[in-house]
Scaffold this motif. Structure first.
Motif, PDB file in Angstrom:
ATOM      1  N   ARG A  11      -6.983   3.977  -4.912  1.00  0.00           N
ATOM      2  CA  ARG A  11      -6.372   3.961  -3.496  1.00  0.00           C
ATOM      3  C   ARG A  11      -7.744   3.749  -2.432  1.00  0.00           C
ATOM      4  O   ARG A  11      -8.804   4.392  -2.880  1.00  0.00           O
ATOM      5  CB  ARG A  11      -5.736   5.382  -3.032  1.00  0.00           C
ATOM      6  CG  ARG A  11      -4.610   5.383  -3.761  1.00  0.00           C
ATOM      7  CD  ARG A  11      -3.751   6.426  -3.169  1.00  0.00           C
ATOM      8  NE  ARG A  11      -2.472   6.826  -4.043  1.00  0.00           N
ATOM      9  CZ  ARG A  11      -2.028   7.764  -4.156  1.00  0.00           C
ATOM     10  NH1 ARG A  11      -2.401   8.985  -3.848  1.00  0.00           N
ATOM     11  NH2 ARG A  11      -1.045   7.849  -5.149  1.00  0.00           N
TER      12      ARG A  11
ATOM     13  N   GLY B 268       0.783  -1.274   0.119  1.00  0.00           N
ATOM     14  CA  GLY B 268       0.117   0.027  -0.024  1.00  0.00           C
ATOM     15  C   GLY B 268       0.648   1.144   0.102  1.00  0.00           C
ATOM     16  O   GLY B 268       0.393   2.125  -0.706  1.00  0.00           O
ATOM     17  N   LEU B 269       1.851   1.194   0.764  1.00  0.00           N
ATOM     18  CA  LEU B 269       2.749   2.340   0.723  1.00  0.00           C
ATOM     19  C   LEU B 269       3.587   2.544  -0.699  1.00  0.00           C
ATOM     20  O   LEU B 269       3.784   3.692  -1.036  1.00  0.00           O
ATOM     21  CB  LEU B 269       3.989   2.371   1.800  1.00  0.00           C
ATOM     22  CG  LEU B 269       3.479   2.433   3.233  1.00  0.00           C
ATOM     23  CD1 LEU B 269       4.571   1.961   4.267  1.00  0.00           C
ATOM     24  CD2 LEU B 269       2.922   3.767   3.306  1.00  0.00           C
TER      25      LEU B 269
ATOM     26  N   ARG C 186      -3.604   6.406  -8.216  1.00  0.00           N
ATOM     27  CA  ARG C 186      -4.362   7.450  -7.504  1.00  0.00           C
ATOM     28  C   ARG C 186      -6.084   7.130  -7.339  1.00  0.00           C
ATOM     29  O   ARG C 186      -6.541   7.103  -6.402  1.00  0.00           O
ATOM     30  CB  ARG C 186      -3.973   8.608  -7.856  1.00  0.00           C
ATOM     31  CG  ARG C 186      -4.739   9.771  -6.859  1.00  0.00           C
ATOM     32  CD  ARG C 186      -4.305  11.047  -7.442  1.00  0.00           C
ATOM     33  NE  ARG C 186      -2.832  11.245  -6.724  1.00  0.00           N
ATOM     34  CZ  ARG C 186      -1.704  11.673  -7.585  1.00  0.00           C
ATOM     35  NH1 ARG C 186      -1.924  11.866  -8.871  1.00  0.00           N
ATOM     36  NH2 ARG C 186      -0.572  11.649  -7.185  1.00  0.00           N
TER      37      ARG C 186
ATOM     38  N   ASP D 199       2.133   1.566  -3.511  1.00  0.00           N
ATOM     39  CA  ASP D 199       1.047   2.241  -4.110  1.00  0.00           C
ATOM     40  C   ASP D 199       0.650   3.766  -3.949  1.00  0.00           C
ATOM     41  O   ASP D 199       0.097   4.355  -4.868  1.00  0.00           O
ATOM     42  CB  ASP D 199      -0.372   1.501  -4.067  1.00  0.00           C
ATOM     43  CG  ASP D 199      -0.306   0.199  -4.569  1.00  0.00           C
ATOM     44  OD1 ASP D 199       0.384  -0.106  -5.645  1.00  0.00           O
ATOM     45  OD2 ASP D 199      -1.088  -0.721  -4.270  1.00  0.00           O
ATOM     46  N   LEU D 200       0.949   4.274  -2.771  1.00  0.00           N
ATOM     47  CA  LEU D 200       0.935   5.552  -2.643  1.00  0.00           C
ATOM     48  C   LEU D 200       1.816   6.382  -3.319  1.00  0.00           C
ATOM     49  O   LEU D 200       1.647   7.448  -3.845  1.00  0.00           O
ATOM     50  CB  LEU D 200       1.096   5.841  -0.940  1.00  0.00           C
ATOM     51  CG  LEU D 200       0.048   5.810  -0.014  1.00  0.00           C
ATOM     52  CD1 LEU D 200       0.551   5.762   1.323  1.00  0.00           C
ATOM     53  CD2 LEU D 200      -1.289   6.645  -0.399  1.00  0.00           C
TER      54      LEU D 200
ATOM     55  N   ALA E 209      -8.245   2.573   5.255  1.00  0.00           N
ATOM     56  CA  ALA E 209      -6.981   2.445   5.715  1.00  0.00           C
ATOM     57  C   ALA E 209      -6.865   2.155   7.381  1.00  0.00           C
ATOM     58  O   ALA E 209      -5.976   1.378   7.682  1.00  0.00           O
ATOM     59  CB  ALA E 209      -6.029   3.406   5.033  1.00  0.00           C
TER      60      ALA E 209
END
Length: 145
Positions: free
Chosen positions: A81, A68-69, A78, A71-72, A87
């Motif tokens: 997310r 997930g980090l 975007r 993907d950030l 989250a």
């Protein structure tokens, strides 16, 4: 030969975290099932299964957080997310399962039966809530595309 515009590339991005998020949910659900089996039978094998399932869920949940980090940092993911509430629920679920794993580290009946079973049930309910919150956003995105 197809030429992709910037909007097509953004719509086609797939978040890496989506590969890892379902595994902790399955592990924590099965941990609840094995806790119930231990509560009904008293067989220590079910306690061991619960402890291993909680550990596997924590490890795979940590991988999901790392993905997930990543993907950030990817601008192409975007639109996909998860919402902030989702989250936060994931982090609360991992925290509860860590506490549950510490409780399951004990020996005997008291390692599972009042508090371990309650934490497993609470974790399961929060998994359902997190899945519902995430599904709402993805359903809205499906109508957009």
């Amino acid at each position: 030969m197809a030429i992709f515009s910037a909007s097509n590339r953004d719509a086609a991005a797939y978040p890496i975290q989506s590969l890892f998020v379902p595994f902790p949910f399955v592990c924590f659900t099965l941990a609840l099932a094995t806790d119930i089996a231990f509560w009904q039978s008293g067989n220590v094998m079910w306690q061991n299964f619960s402890a291993w399932l909680l550990l596997a869920g924590l490890m795979l949940g940590s991988l999901a957080i790392l993905a997930g980090l990543m993907d950030l940092m990817r601008p192409r993911t975007r639109p996909l997310r998860p919402p902030l509430l989702s989250a936060l629920l994931y982090l609360i679920i991992l925290g509860l399962s860590f506490a549950n794993n510490l409780i399951h580290a004990g020996d005997g009946w008291t390692a599972v039966v009042p508090y371990g079973l309650m934490l497993s049930a609470l974790t399961f309910v929060l998994c359902l809530v997190a899945a519902a919150v995430s599904a709402r956003k993805y359903a809205r995105l499906a109508w957009r595309i």
